[in-house]
Design an enzyme around this catalytic site. Structure first.
Site, PDB file in Angstrom:
ATOM      1  N   THR A 125      16.198 -39.212  13.734  1.00  0.00           N
ATOM      2  CA  THR A 125      17.718 -38.817  13.780  1.00  0.00           C
ATOM      3  C   THR A 125      18.157 -38.889  15.034  1.00  0.00           C
ATOM      4  O   THR A 125      18.649 -39.964  15.415  1.00  0.00           O
ATOM      5  CB  THR A 125      17.769 -37.417  13.225  1.00  0.00           C
ATOM      6  OG1 THR A 125      16.864 -36.568  13.715  1.00  0.00           O
ATOM      7  CG2 THR A 125      17.461 -37.378  11.611  1.00  0.00           C
ATOM      8  N   LYS A 151       8.877 -38.025  13.278  1.00  0.00           N
ATOM      9  CA  LYS A 151      10.081 -37.953  13.831  1.00  0.00           C
ATOM     10  C   LYS A 151      10.098 -36.548  14.215  1.00  0.00           C
ATOM     11  O   LYS A 151       9.374 -35.596  13.512  1.00  0.00           O
ATOM     12  CB  LYS A 151      11.069 -38.348  12.635  1.00  0.00           C
ATOM     13  CG  LYS A 151      11.330 -37.438  11.796  1.00  0.00           C
ATOM     14  CD  LYS A 151      12.113 -36.343  11.956  1.00  0.00           C
ATOM     15  CE  LYS A 151      13.767 -36.574  12.549  1.00  0.00           C
ATOM     16  NZ  LYS A 151      14.331 -35.677  13.022  1.00  0.00           N
ATOM     17  N   THR A 162       6.524 -29.800  13.863  1.00  0.00           N
ATOM     18  CA  THR A 162       7.369 -30.792  14.195  1.00  0.00           C
ATOM     19  C   THR A 162       8.183 -30.829  13.034  1.00  0.00           C
ATOM     20  O   THR A 162       8.206 -30.153  12.137  1.00  0.00           O
ATOM     21  CB  THR A 162       6.352 -32.045  14.209  1.00  0.00           C
ATOM     22  OG1 THR A 162       7.270 -33.265  14.803  1.00  0.00           O
ATOM     23  CG2 THR A 162       5.570 -32.289  12.951  1.00  0.00           C
ATOM     24  N   GLU A 247      14.746 -33.480  22.876  1.00  0.00           N
ATOM     25  CA  GLU A 247      16.200 -33.670  23.056  1.00  0.00           C
ATOM     26  C   GLU A 247      16.588 -33.365  24.662  1.00  0.00           C
ATOM     27  O   GLU A 247      16.430 -32.330  24.975  1.00  0.00           O
ATOM     28  CB  GLU A 247      16.911 -32.958  22.072  1.00  0.00           C
ATOM     29  CG  GLU A 247      16.732 -33.528  20.736  1.00  0.00           C
ATOM     30  CD  GLU A 247      17.342 -32.653  19.503  1.00  0.00           C
ATOM     31  OE1 GLU A 247      17.858 -33.105  18.616  1.00  0.00           O
ATOM     32  OE2 GLU A 247      17.962 -31.371  19.958  1.00  0.00           O
ATOM     33  N   ASN A 373      22.727 -31.404  21.068  1.00  0.00           N
ATOM     34  CA  ASN A 373      23.147 -30.169  20.013  1.00  0.00           C
ATOM     35  C   ASN A 373      24.452 -29.740  20.091  1.00  0.00           C
ATOM     36  O   ASN A 373      25.037 -29.386  18.479  1.00  0.00           O
ATOM     37  CB  ASN A 373      22.028 -28.994  20.172  1.00  0.00           C
ATOM     38  CG  ASN A 373      20.511 -29.458  19.847  1.00  0.00           C
ATOM     39  OD1 ASN A 373      20.278 -29.608  18.788  1.00  0.00           O
ATOM     40  ND2 ASN A 373      19.672 -29.885  20.943  1.00  0.00           N
TER      41      ASN A 373
END
Length: 378
Positions: A125, A151, A162, A247, A373
């Site tokens: 993603t 992922k 995770t 991120e 985000n």
């Protein structure tokens, strides 16, 4: 992503402890106790979480479609999803694609290698790269292979730790032994990472064993020493890749705690440091503010003895015996600043309270995390 397993394949899994677990997680909780599986279907972009009965029906429809394509029972199909929470899953898109995916399923009737890079890419993603790891091991003289994909780059914290990870081996291992191996590997890897302290509704780690290597099936985990070592290596590699791809992250941070009252206490103290926004932003800015590590350890609630403590950054002792280190001057701070400017940072602390040890991984907290985000849905 569709993975198909040879008949007789065994399966083990570790799932999120979230009280708002996604519909695929609820489905996997029913399938996993049987210890057998023939297929796995994974979609990215929609978590199918907090979608009520509609979400549960979508999972069932996915399993039915995969079962029909592979030639097995729906109860032998595992499902995982990742993405936005609360949006109904357009399941018709998935069921329509499954038949086409199943036309050329590697690894079922032939020894052809699966395309793990394509599979790892399909489940991403906000990831910036596909994550994979591999290792070999010996079981009673027979070489076996272990391949894993994962992922995750946000909403990552222990319990599980995770978003999604899938590990495949050609070893023949009975379900109970497989579960024991996976639980131990997860505890040393995915339970030791955090990006933002937020546990996902969808966290899933699965381990499938096809038996294609031809070793005599192992029923006891005690006979799997080399396999366990290799599995831990693959899981740790995947877990660290997830954190490295946090991120907005620019730096991988390793937090090492020793001298704790117990190993469990050490892990909790390490996570207090790893989850501290003040620690993470200081490292993002290259600020040698070791006081933030002191703060995080103090708030952890874990036993420590200040007069016996020692804190190091990049191997440089910055504090000890309850105060700044006597030889921590401008040259030492310059060395710490240089260390913080790198891509990998190590924070170490001895708590002076016992012999417990732990290490966890996290990443720095940058403006990029906020941007990613804030814009996740819009």
């Amino acid at each position: 992503m569709l993975a198909a397993f040879a008949a007789g394949s065994c399966i083990a899994g570790v799932l999120t402890r979230s009280a708002t677990a996604a519909a695929p997680v609820l489905w996997c909780r029913k399938v996993l106790p049987g210890g057998r599986a023939r297929a796995l279907v994974v979609n990215a972009g929609n978590a199918n979480a907090f979608t009520g009965a509609v979400g549960e029906r979508a999972v069932a429809a996915t399993a039915v479609a995969a079962a029909a394509a592979i030639g097995c029972a729906p109860g032998e199909v595992l499902v995982a999803s990742t993405g936005v929470i609360g949006e109904p899953l357009p399941v018709d898109n998935i069921t329509a694609a499954i038949a086409g995916l199943a036309i050329n399923v590697p690894g079922v009737a032939t020894a052809r290698a699966a395309d793990f890079h394509a599979a790892a890419t399909a489940i991403t993603t906000t990831d910036t790269f596909a994550k994979g790891a591999t290792a070999t091991a010996a079981i009673a003289g027979t070489q076996v292979n272990i391949n894993g994909i994962a992922k995750g780059s946000g909403m990552v914290a222990p319990d599980m730790a995770t978003m999604l990870a899938f590990v495949f081996t050609d070893a023949a291992i009975a379900p109970a032994a497989l579960r024991s191996c996976l639980r131990a590997a997860v505890d040393e890897s995915f339970h030791c990472i955090t990006v933002d302290g937020d546990t996902s509704t969808s966290d899933t780690v699965l381990l499938a064993a096809t038996g294609a290597a031809g070793n005599r099936k192992v029923a006891g985990a005690a006979a799997l020493g080399d396999f366990r070592r290799a599995l831990n290596k693959v899981c740790t590699d995947l877990a660290v890749q997830v954190v490295r791809d946090g991120e907005g992250a620019a730096k991988l941070i390793r937090v090492e705690i020793s001298g704790a009252r117990s190993d469990a206490s050490a892990r909790r103290a390490a996570l207090a440091v790893a989850n501290s926004p003040l620690v993470k932003t200081a490292i993002a800015g290259g600020d040698a503010n070791w006081g933030r590590v002191v703060m995080a350890l103090g708030k952890s609630g874990e036993a420590l003895v200040a007069r016996r403590m020692r804190i190091q950054i990049g191997g440089v002792t910055v504090a000890e015996r309850g105060a700044r280190a006597a030889n921590y001057g401008k040259r030492a701070e310059a060395a710490v600043t240089r260390h913080l400017a790198g891509r990998e940072v190590t924070l170490s602390a001895h708590l002076g309270a016992g012999r417990g040890r732990a290490r966890v991984w996290t990443c720095d907290l940058t403006h990029g995390y906020i941007r990613i985000n804030a814009d996740y849905r819009t």
